[in-house]
Write a protein that holds these residues in place. Structure first.
Motif, short mmCIF file in Angstrom:
data_model
loop_
_atom_site.label_atom_id
_atom_site.label_comp_id
_atom_site.label_asym_id
_atom_site.label_seq_id
_atom_site.Cartn_x
_atom_site.Cartn_y
_atom_site.Cartn_z
N ARG A 119 112.35 -28.47 -13.34
CA ARG A 119 112.76 -29.32 -12.22
C ARG A 119 111.54 -30.01 -11.64
NH1 ARG A 119 116.19 -25.98 -8.77
NH2 ARG A 119 117.70 -26.55 -10.36
N ASP B 271 114.24 -27.76 -19.40
CA ASP B 271 114.42 -26.66 -18.44
C ASP B 271 113.28 -26.63 -17.43
OD1 ASP B 271 115.52 -24.56 -17.12
OD2 ASP B 271 114.94 -23.03 -18.58
N CYS C 168 114.97 -24.27 -14.01
CA CYS C 168 115.82 -24.94 -13.03
C CYS C 168 116.64 -23.89 -12.28
CB CYS C 168 116.74 -25.94 -13.73
SG CYS C 168 115.85 -27.23 -14.63
N ASP C 169 116.00 -23.25 -11.29
CA ASP C 169 116.66 -22.18 -10.56
C ASP C 169 117.72 -22.72 -9.60
OD1 ASP C 169 115.01 -20.41 -11.77
OD2 ASP C 169 113.58 -20.26 -10.12
N ASP C 170 118.61 -21.82 -9.19
CA ASP C 170 119.64 -22.13 -8.21
C ASP C 170 119.00 -22.11 -6.82
OD1 ASP C 170 121.78 -22.24 -6.50
OD2 ASP C 170 122.73 -20.39 -7.20
N ILE C 171 118.89 -23.27 -6.16
CA ILE C 171 118.20 -23.29 -4.86
C ILE C 171 119.06 -22.72 -3.73
CG2 ILE C 171 116.64 -25.18 -5.42
CD1 ILE C 171 118.43 -27.06 -3.82
N LEU C 172 120.30 -22.39 -4.02
CA LEU C 172 121.14 -21.74 -3.01
C LEU C 172 121.02 -20.23 -3.07
CD1 LEU C 172 124.36 -23.91 -3.19
CD2 LEU C 172 122.22 -24.30 -1.95
N THR D 297 122.05 -30.40 0.93
CA THR D 297 122.84 -31.33 0.10
C THR D 297 123.55 -30.59 -1.02
OG1 THR D 297 121.27 -33.10 0.55
CG2 THR D 297 122.71 -33.39 -1.36
N ARG D 298 122.80 -29.73 -1.69
CA ARG D 298 123.37 -29.00 -2.82
C ARG D 298 124.49 -28.04 -2.35
NH1 ARG D 298 123.43 -29.91 -8.40
NH2 ARG D 298 124.64 -28.14 -9.11
N MET E 126 126.22 -40.54 1.35
CA MET E 126 125.63 -39.81 2.46
C MET E 126 124.57 -40.64 3.17
SD MET E 126 124.12 -36.03 2.43
CE MET E 126 125.78 -35.49 2.10
N ILE F 274 124.51 -36.51 -6.94
CA ILE F 274 124.26 -35.34 -7.79
C ILE F 274 124.94 -35.55 -9.14
CG2 ILE F 274 124.83 -32.89 -8.07
CD1 ILE F 274 124.27 -32.57 -5.07
N LEU G 152 126.47 -28.33 0.28
CA LEU G 152 127.70 -29.07 0.62
C LEU G 152 128.41 -29.52 -0.65
CD1 LEU G 152 126.48 -31.21 3.68
CD2 LEU G 152 127.53 -28.93 3.67
N HIS G 153 127.61 -29.91 -1.66
CA HIS G 153 128.18 -30.36 -2.92
C HIS G 153 128.90 -29.22 -3.63
CE1 HIS G 153 128.38 -32.42 -6.82
NE2 HIS G 153 127.88 -31.32 -7.36
N GLU G 154 128.22 -28.10 -3.78
CA GLU G 154 128.80 -26.98 -4.56
C GLU G 154 129.96 -26.32 -3.83
OE1 GLU G 154 126.25 -24.04 -6.22
OE2 GLU G 154 124.86 -25.52 -7.06
N ALA H 259 116.57 -29.58 3.40
CA ALA H 259 117.58 -30.63 3.26
C ALA H 259 118.12 -30.66 1.83
CB ALA H 259 116.98 -31.98 3.63
N MET H 260 117.24 -30.45 0.86
CA MET H 260 117.69 -30.39 -0.54
C MET H 260 118.71 -29.27 -0.72
SD MET H 260 116.16 -32.65 -2.52
CE MET H 260 114.62 -33.47 -2.91
N ARG H 261 118.42 -28.14 -0.08
CA ARG H 261 119.37 -27.02 -0.16
C ARG H 261 120.68 -27.41 0.53
NH1 ARG H 261 114.56 -23.11 1.18
NH2 ARG H 261 113.99 -22.51 -0.92
N TYR I 24 119.62 -33.23 -9.42
CA TYR I 24 120.14 -31.91 -9.01
C TYR I 24 120.45 -31.88 -7.52
CZ TYR I 24 120.18 -26.90 -7.97
OH TYR I 24 120.52 -25.65 -7.52
N SER I 25 119.54 -32.40 -6.71
CA SER I 25 119.82 -32.52 -5.27
C SER I 25 118.98 -33.65 -4.70
CB SER I 25 119.52 -31.21 -4.54
OG SER I 25 120.06 -31.25 -3.23
N HIS I 26 119.33 -34.07 -3.49
CA HIS I 26 118.62 -35.21 -2.91
C HIS I 26 118.67 -35.15 -1.40
CE1 HIS I 26 122.40 -37.23 -1.68
NE2 HIS I 26 122.90 -36.68 -2.78
N PRO J 101 121.14 -33.79 4.76
CA PRO J 101 122.15 -33.89 5.82
C PRO J 101 121.71 -33.34 7.18
CG PRO J 101 122.60 -31.98 4.47
CD PRO J 101 121.38 -32.62 3.89
#
Lengths: 383, 129
Positions: free
Chosen positions: B85, B83, A244-248, A147-148, B1, B100, A150-152, A143-145, B57-59, A197
């Motif tokens: 998370r 740096d 802080c990696d890119d989760i996508l 949300t991110r 949301m 976000i 849809l945002h990006e 779900a975290m992925r 960052y996300s939720h 989502p």
């Protein structure tokens, strides 16, 4: 690699709630039907690879005891959702090294015994224990992925729902799938929210039992219309997540896929069908790009174009995928290969892809805290 | 949301805290929670303390099965300036929504709590970063 590895036989049980069959019954049905499909006698089996997650100690031996296939080496394999695919990978290694000529790989799980709901996370990790106490579950991770994403990408939840509509339409055509009802976008979006989502119809069913088996051999099989070869078998583990990696960025899957493409010499554009790990809708969108089916940023467009639906350029999850077929963890990776074998041999009744020559399977295992995923497996099969 | 009302913050004795983390010597990147001092791998890391604020960052809003009777709650990934998370709960005041890019504060339940285990996030005054 010294030998070609063929899948001589493939079989699986229906996925669903099996109150009438024990785990022994499920595993034995899959194994014996795979041997029959391969025209291989029990005494020809030189090793068994048994994949499972929650079954317990020496499970493979327990499940095979009454079949009469006892005595050969039996390896119990656990790698979370990638257990079955990992077992196939290990079997391939042994066959290519010439240790064996013919082996059986099976995967089995009885998740209904756990009572439903989200499946338990792994143990023996201080980080997972802490995050689980705060509410970390596998739906949370995806779900975290979502949300991110849809945002990006400037998308709406409708894009995610499209994955469920597609795969559930495929599942409706697969007699072995757990959920065989087509759904509309509205039904997906209006189903009970689970982890926004993601709604219920965007999550694979967690109360499911099933088994799948394949017979692998270095002897070229002749009993089916086409001999299916394993062109590549790759397994990787996840890097420790630092910073802080890119989760996508499905890094572990992209890395494993690159290895598989290199091993096989197959170009991603030549893949005719894919069975991938759509435990949640967002996963399929991310894996389109990680598997190079779509360019970075173009996964959504690939889905909208219809290319990944039955009848499209590269159907993804023609079996219904985990979302509709079901996801009995240990069995999933093997069942993906069963579907590819049947498709490549023109045996996928009701959902047959015409003239398919190359199929790819992808599984990820374990949404472990602190790494991308615990394991990723990619196999490329061809005729 | 968030589609329905979520559990909201009621306590006022929460304390601002700085979480304990580790920084990998080779890459300079950090991890949370801190690598245990008893770990044979501890010498790969330096101990560090995190800032009291982070960026959302996300939720996700988790909706427990209605049979449980539990209210929905919000979970976040929060990115710290060091740096790293961190995953945890976001407790919202009435009318607040997760977004976000929002600035978050790290808080703990107060006296007797272990902040590295019992931390949670709130939206910082001024909200957006």
């Amino acid at each position: 690699m010294t030998s070609q590895v063929y899948i001589a036989g493939a079989a699986m049980t229906p996925f669903g709630r099996h109150n009438e069959l024990s785990m022994q019954g499920l595993a034995q049905a899959a194994v014996l039907n795979a041997l029959k499909d391969a025209s291989v006698r029990r005494e020809e089996v030189q090793a068994i690879y048994a994949a499972n997650v929650y079954g317990g100690m020496v499970l493979g031996q327990v499940l095979m005891r009454d079949t009469g296939i006892t005595g050969p080496a039996l390896y119990n394999v656990e790698n979370a959702c990638a257990s079955g695919a990992t077992a196939v990978h290990l079997a391939c290694q042994a066959l290519r090294l010439g240790l064996y000529e013919t082996v059986v790989v099976f995967g089995v799980e009885q998740l209904t015994q756990l009572g439903g709901g989200t499946i338990p996370l792994q143990r023996n990790d201080y980080k997972t224990e802490l995050y689980a106490s705060h509410g970390m579950t596998l739906p949370t991770v995806y779900a975290m992925r979502g949300t991110r994403y849809l945002h990006e990408r400037g998308e709406t939840a409708e894009l995610l729902a499209r994955v469920a509509v597609k795969n559930r339409a495929h599942g409706a055509r697969n007699p072995l799938a757990q959920q065989r009802t087509e759904v509309t976008l509205e039904e997906v979006l209006n189903s009970r929210p689970v982890a926004e989502p993601l709604t219920l119809l965007q999550c694979c069913p967690s109360a499911v039992d099933g088994a799948a088996a394949v017979v692998l051999t270095t002897r070229r099989p002749t009993q089916h219309s086409a001999a299916v070869r394993i062109l590549a078998s790759a397994v990787q583990s996840g890097y420790q997540e630092l910073g802080c990696d890119d989760i996508l960025d499905a890094e572990i899957t992209a890395r494993t896929a690159r290895l598989a493409y290199e091993q096989s010499g197959v170009d991603p554009k030549d893949v005719n069908l894919v069975e991938l790990h759509d435990a949640f809708t967002i996963a399929e969108l991310l894996y389109y790009e990680a598997l190079q089916l779509a360019k970075p940023g173009e996964g959504g467009e690939l889905l909208r174009s219809g290319a990944t639906a039955l009848g499209g350029r590269v159907p993804v999850n023609p079996s219904g995928g985990l979302l509709a077929k079901g996801h009995p963890l240990g069995a999933t990776g093997v069942a993906q290969m069963v579907e590819i074998v049947w498709q490549l041999q023109n045996r996928a009744d009701g959902r047959q892809i015409e003239n398919a020559k190359i199929g790819l399977t992808q599984c990820t295992g374990g949404g472990i805290a602190g790494v991308d995923h615990a394991a990723s497996a990619v196999h490329i099969l061809g005729v | 949301m968030t589609s329905i009302e979520v559990a909201s913050r009621t306590g006022s004795r929460d304390e601002a805290v700085c979480l304990d983390a580790s920084r990998e010597k080779d890459t300079g990147k950090a991890v949370f929670p801190r690598i245990p001092g008893t770990s044979p791998s501890a010498d790969r890391f330096h101990p560090i303390n995190l800032s009291p604020e982070a960026i959302l960052y996300s939720h996700t809003t988790i909706h427990p099965n209605p049979k449980t009777g539990l209210k929905p709650f919000v979970l976040v990934y929060a990115d710290f300036p060091e740096d790293v998370r961190v995953f945890g709960r976001l407790e919202l005041a009435d009318g607040e929504k997760p977004e976000i890019g929002s600035r978050l504060c790290v808080r703990s339940k107060g006296e007797g709590a272990d902040p590295n285990a019992d931390y949670f996030f709130t939206v910082a005054k001024g909200g957006k970063s």
